[in-house]
Each structure stands twice: as C-alpha cells, then as structure tokens.
Enzyme design. Sequence first.
Site, PDB file in Angstrom:
ATOM      1  N   CYS A  72      61.089  40.898 -26.163  1.00  0.00           N
ATOM      2  CA  CYS A  72      59.763  41.687 -25.685  1.00  0.00           C
ATOM      3  C   CYS A  72      58.614  40.915 -25.420  1.00  0.00           C
ATOM      4  O   CYS A  72      58.184  40.151 -26.386  1.00  0.00           O
ATOM      5  CB  CYS A  72      59.686  42.388 -26.768  1.00  0.00           C
ATOM      6  N   CYS A  81      55.385  42.164 -26.901  1.00  0.00           N
ATOM      7  CA  CYS A  81      55.314  42.248 -28.726  1.00  0.00           C
ATOM      8  C   CYS A  81      55.046  40.698 -29.125  1.00  0.00           C
ATOM      9  O   CYS A  81      54.365  40.391 -29.890  1.00  0.00           O
ATOM     10  CB  CYS A  81      56.602  42.546 -28.988  1.00  0.00           C
ATOM     11  N   ASP A  82      55.804  39.782 -28.274  1.00  0.00           N
ATOM     12  CA  ASP A  82      55.688  38.469 -28.918  1.00  0.00           C
ATOM     13  C   ASP A  82      55.233  37.201 -28.015  1.00  0.00           C
ATOM     14  O   ASP A  82      55.125  36.199 -28.545  1.00  0.00           O
ATOM     15  CB  ASP A  82      57.206  38.005 -29.130  1.00  0.00           C
TER      16      ASP A  82
END
Length: 312
Positions: free
Chosen positions: A135, A138-139
């Site tokens: 992701c 997300c990261d």
Amino acid sequence: MSEKIYDVIIIGGGPAGLAAALYSGRARMDTLLIEKLTEGGQIVTTDELENYPGSIEHDTGPKLVERMVAQAAKFGTVTVKEKVTEVSLEGDIKVVTTANNVYKSKTIIIATGANPRPIGCPGEKRLTGLGVSYCATCDGAFFEDLDIYVVGGGDSAVEEALFLTRFGRKVTIIHRRDELRAAKYLQEKALNHEKIEFIWNATVAEIKGGDMVESMIIEDTQTGEKREIVANEEDGTFGIFVFVGLVPNSDLFAGVIDMEGGYIVTNDNMETNVKGVFAAGDIRVKTLRQVVTAAADGAIAAIMADRYISGH
Ligand code: NAP
C-alpha cells in the site's frame, strides 16, 4: 439467532457493496452490509482517482468512499463490522454467520473483492511492514528520500510508482516482461518520468534483512541470472512495494457458487448459479476491474435482488 429476516445482506463494503447498498436502500429493501474491516476495499489505498467519472479535482479513494458510505446510510443501510465465517446459501432463507452473530436474509450480494497477491519469495512475509508493503498511500512516506522498488507492471504498479515519486529519491519498477500491462496513459507518464527507472525481464527471488529490508535478489526471466541489489550504505534500507495482481476473497463460497480461478461466475444480471445469490465487483469473472464497473455491478445486483424478492 435473531429472528429478523433481511431482504438483502451485502457481504463486503467496497465500491460494489456500497453501490449495492445505495440501490437496495432506495428500493426500500431492508439492507444489512457486513464489512470485516473498514469500508472502501482496495480503493482506500489509492491516492488519486483520475478515472472515476466526475472526479476531476484531486479526488482520493478515501474521500470517494466517505461519500459512498454516507449516501448508503442516508437510504437506510445498516452496517456491521464483523468477519463472516460461514454462509448457507442454498435455501430460500440464506444464513450468514459471523464471529458474534447469525443473520438471515432473502437474498445475498457477494462483494468481497480481492486482496493484493504476494510475490511468494523467501523473506517477503517476514519483512512485510519492515520495508515490504502492498500500500503506497499507507507506507510511502516512510521512504522519504530513499530508494523505492515497485514490483509489477499493471495499472496498480505503475499508478503507485507515480505516486511514490513524491517520496522516493528514485523509484524503480521491476517487471517480469519488457512491456508494461498498465493503461497506455499511465505507461506514458511513467516512461517519461525523470524519477522512474525500470528493470525489465526480472522477478524478485528473495528479500533479505534483519529489522528492515537490506537487500534483494532479482532474477533475469530470460537468462536465469541472479544479482543482488543492496541498500545504499548510508540509507541502510529501501522500500519494496508489491503490486503483482490480486487474489479473490472467495474461499467462503467454494463448492457452492460456480467459480473460475477463484472468481465468481455471474450472468449480466449479476446472478450466480444459486437462486437469490448475486455477486458484484472485483470478485466476479470480468474483463475490467475498476471502481466504475464495481459500482455498476452493485447497482445491477441490488435491482435484481429486488426483482427476485418481488417475483418480477
Ligand atoms: P494486474 O493487472 O493483474 O497486473 C499484475 C502485474 O503483475 C502484471 O504486470 C503481471 O505481469 C505482474 N505479475 C503477476 N504475477 C507476478 C509475479 N509472480 N511476479 C512478478 N510479476 C507478476 O493487477 P493490478 O495492477 O493489481 O490490477 C488489478 C486490477 O485492478 C486490474 O484489472 C486493473 O486494471 C485494475 N486497476 C485499475 C486502476 C485504474 O484504472 N486506475 C488502478 C489499479 C488497478 P504480466 O503483465 O507479465 O502478466
């Protein structure tokens, strides 16, 4: 077990499930949506939503989902956050069991979508969250000014590689062929991007590291030759973002619902082989997996569920 019998239970709260909820609510069907995590499915991991009709300003996956959730709730959908553990679909009254409850319904719409497929190489699982990610939104920020590698050549890989250029010093796409699968528009953007490089005809054979990713072995798909990519000494690590396709979430329905390669077979009305059971979105056998097609599937499934109940 509650004696209540819903008109429709929708399993999965991605765009297909949320669109189904909107249409079934508007048809005044008593609707329950069961989602195991948070609503939105894969689309909540997408920063830019360029190809959903009407999304012309900077619209993100989470923003679209927030609107879809509010719209479904407005028309009466009840949502529970529970994991479905068992289903019984063949009778007139369908039964859906979760960890805490048993629900009954006249119809079911399966909108369970798909999850990212792992590469399946040694080290990948252990280093997930320690440099390996599925992701970008997300990261991505963890890799500010570091090297980032993106594995895959489809829409997800190329789109997320473009997004990751905001963070990475350089983003390298590792693809197993010498031609991308992604939409031409995305290809053009990536091929002309000054921060994006490519390693063609290669797969990731192993990921190594202690508390974080430190190196990886890549293998040339044509010669079989292997070489190790080691993190720059000063950085000590790099990011590996994996986008090598999807695995359908269909295990619950195996043996009862007809499938091909784990994807559910439906007709154009989203009907499965079991009466009163419909499927919508990425979980279906289909050629185009997009938010717009998932939403359309959801709408059709809900309308057909209504017709099934009313008998016309
Ligand atoms: P995908 O289209 O199935 O592409 C997977 C990519 O990973 C392919 O390039 C494939 O290579 C490669 N691959 C597969 N297995 C591999 C392995 N074991 N090792 C290395 N590479 C491997 O998957 P996706 O990109 O996740 O997209 C999924 C669906 O969502 C697609 O229908 C896509 O169109 C859609 N989607 C749309 C958008 C958008 O419209 N903006 C964005 C994201 C996703 P080959 O090319 O050689 O097969």
